[in-house]
Design an enzyme around this catalytic site. Structure first.
Site, mmCIF file in Angstrom:
data_model
loop_
_atom_site.group_PDB
_atom_site.id
_atom_site.type_symbol
_atom_site.label_atom_id
_atom_site.label_comp_id
_atom_site.label_asym_id
_atom_site.label_seq_id
_atom_site.Cartn_x
_atom_site.Cartn_y
_atom_site.Cartn_z
ATOM 1 C CD1 TRP A 165 -2.410 -1.761 0.466
ATOM 2 C CD2 TRP A 165 -2.855 -1.138 2.241
ATOM 3 N NE1 TRP A 165 -3.698 -2.621 0.874
ATOM 4 C CE2 TRP A 165 -3.706 -2.219 1.951
ATOM 5 C CE3 TRP A 165 -3.101 -0.463 3.797
ATOM 6 C CZ2 TRP A 165 -4.746 -2.426 2.876
ATOM 7 C CZ3 TRP A 165 -4.088 -0.949 4.438
ATOM 8 C CH2 TRP A 165 -4.916 -1.899 4.110
ATOM 9 C CG HIS A 188 9.896 -0.432 -1.727
ATOM 10 N ND1 HIS A 188 10.064 0.709 -2.505
ATOM 11 C CD2 HIS A 188 8.960 -1.061 -2.405
ATOM 12 C CE1 HIS A 188 9.145 0.818 -3.686
ATOM 13 N NE2 HIS A 188 8.628 -0.343 -3.567
ATOM 14 N N GLY A 243 2.023 -2.587 -6.182
ATOM 15 C CA GLY A 243 1.984 -1.281 -5.407
ATOM 16 C C GLY A 243 0.527 -0.791 -5.892
ATOM 17 N N GLY A 259 5.543 2.174 -10.626
ATOM 18 C CA GLY A 259 4.441 3.222 -10.628
ATOM 19 C C GLY A 259 4.486 4.034 -11.931
HETATM 20 P P1 PGA Z 1 3.590 -0.305 -8.634
HETATM 21 O O1 PGA Z 1 4.693 -0.542 -7.406
HETATM 22 O O2 PGA Z 1 2.817 -1.734 -8.660
HETATM 23 O O3 PGA Z 1 2.738 0.786 -8.231
HETATM 24 O O4 PGA Z 1 4.710 -0.081 -9.779
HETATM 25 C C1 PGA Z 1 5.299 -1.632 -6.905
HETATM 26 C C2 PGA Z 1 6.268 -1.497 -5.829
HETATM 27 O O5 PGA Z 1 6.845 -0.484 -5.546
HETATM 28 O O6 PGA Z 1 6.417 -2.282 -5.025
#
Ligand code: PGA
Length: 255
Positions: free
Chosen positions: A12, A97, A235, A175
């Site tokens: 999240w 991360h 994400g 993202g």
């Molecule tokens: P995303 O993020 O699926 O929004 O690309 C993945 C993550 O950062 O774990």
């Protein structure tokens, strides 16, 4: 298809207040509360973990955190220990991360300590590794990722190494709506497995390796069919309970 038990983990990030977390847990349970062929994990902010404990502890859905500190207790203002996460019913924790590596300047030394602390407390660390766009364009992606795996998992005995989950997340895919091609993702996950084999040959086949970076309900199935990809770290597409449930159902259908 992979021989390992697949994992679909939602991240999240810094989203959802307690009321939203509670609502989400109810909706997710209703859709995937009976799923056992895939381990479903929800990695939530610390402030939502208590609610998720109330809602999900007795279910098949696993609770995860997004970070931890390597010490067990003491004068470390603002930090959260592995033991505290276990107390909050977490079984997983994301470590290293790329947003923490980039924005919060976490180093491989920090990350290695966090992996060890998680394992010691009985948590499953989801160790994130991945190259940025410049590194990929310069042909250094493999060396970067291999270096992260070797440094972050240094000195782990085989019985600990096989409990680590690795998430390969190329930074340029996070993202952005851009995903790695299935073949590039497979190649890097295979290279990660080879790196683990180099550290401890016997356990490499047991380690779960996930792909992350713009994974959605409509691309999960193809990723899951790659031999070295054992699931996904998701994400943006994990933020809506119904959408995440659909992604999990599509992953299941691909097994
Ligand atoms: P995303 O993020 O699926 O929004 O690309 C993945 C993550 O950062 O774990």
């Amino acid at each position: 298809m992979s021989k390992r038990h697949p994992i679909i983990a939602g991240n999240w990030k810094m989203n959802k207040i307690v009321r939203e977390a509670q609502d989400y847990a109810g909706k997710l349970l209703a859709r995937v509360g009976g799923v056992t062929d895939v381990d479903v994990v929800v990695c939530a902010p610390f402030t939502a973990l208590g609610t998720l404990k109330d809602e999900l502890e007795e279910s098949v859905i696993h609770i995860g955190a997004q970070d931890l500190f390597w010490e067990s207790a003491g004068a470390f203002t603002g930090e959260i220990s592995a033991e505290m996460l276990v107390d909050a019913a977490c079984t997983y924790v994301i470590v290293g991360h790329s947003e923490r590596r980039e924005i919060l300047r976490e180093t491989d030394e920090d990350i290695a300590k966090k992996v060890k602390a998680a394992l010691k407390a009985g948590l499953t660390p989801i160790l994130c590794v991945g190259e940025n766009l410049v590194q990929r364009e310069e042909g250094r992606a493999l060396a970067i990722v291999r270096g992260q795996v070797e440094k972050d998992l240094a000195d782990l005995p085989p019985e600990d190494l096989k409990r680590v989950v690795i998430a390969y997340e190329p930074l340029w895919a996070i993202g952005t709506g851009k995903t790695s091609s299935n073949q590039d993702a497979q190649d890097m996950c295979a290279a990660i497995r080879a790196t683990i084999a180099g550290i401890s040959g016997t356990v490499a086949e047991e380690v779960n390796i996930l792909y992350g970076g713009s994974v959605k309900a409509n691309n999960i199935a193809e990723l899951m069919t790659q031999p070295d990809i054992d699931g996904a770290l998701v994400g943006g597409a994990s933020l809506d309970a119904g959408g995440f449930a659909q992604l999990i159902e599509n992953a299941l259908a691909s097994l």
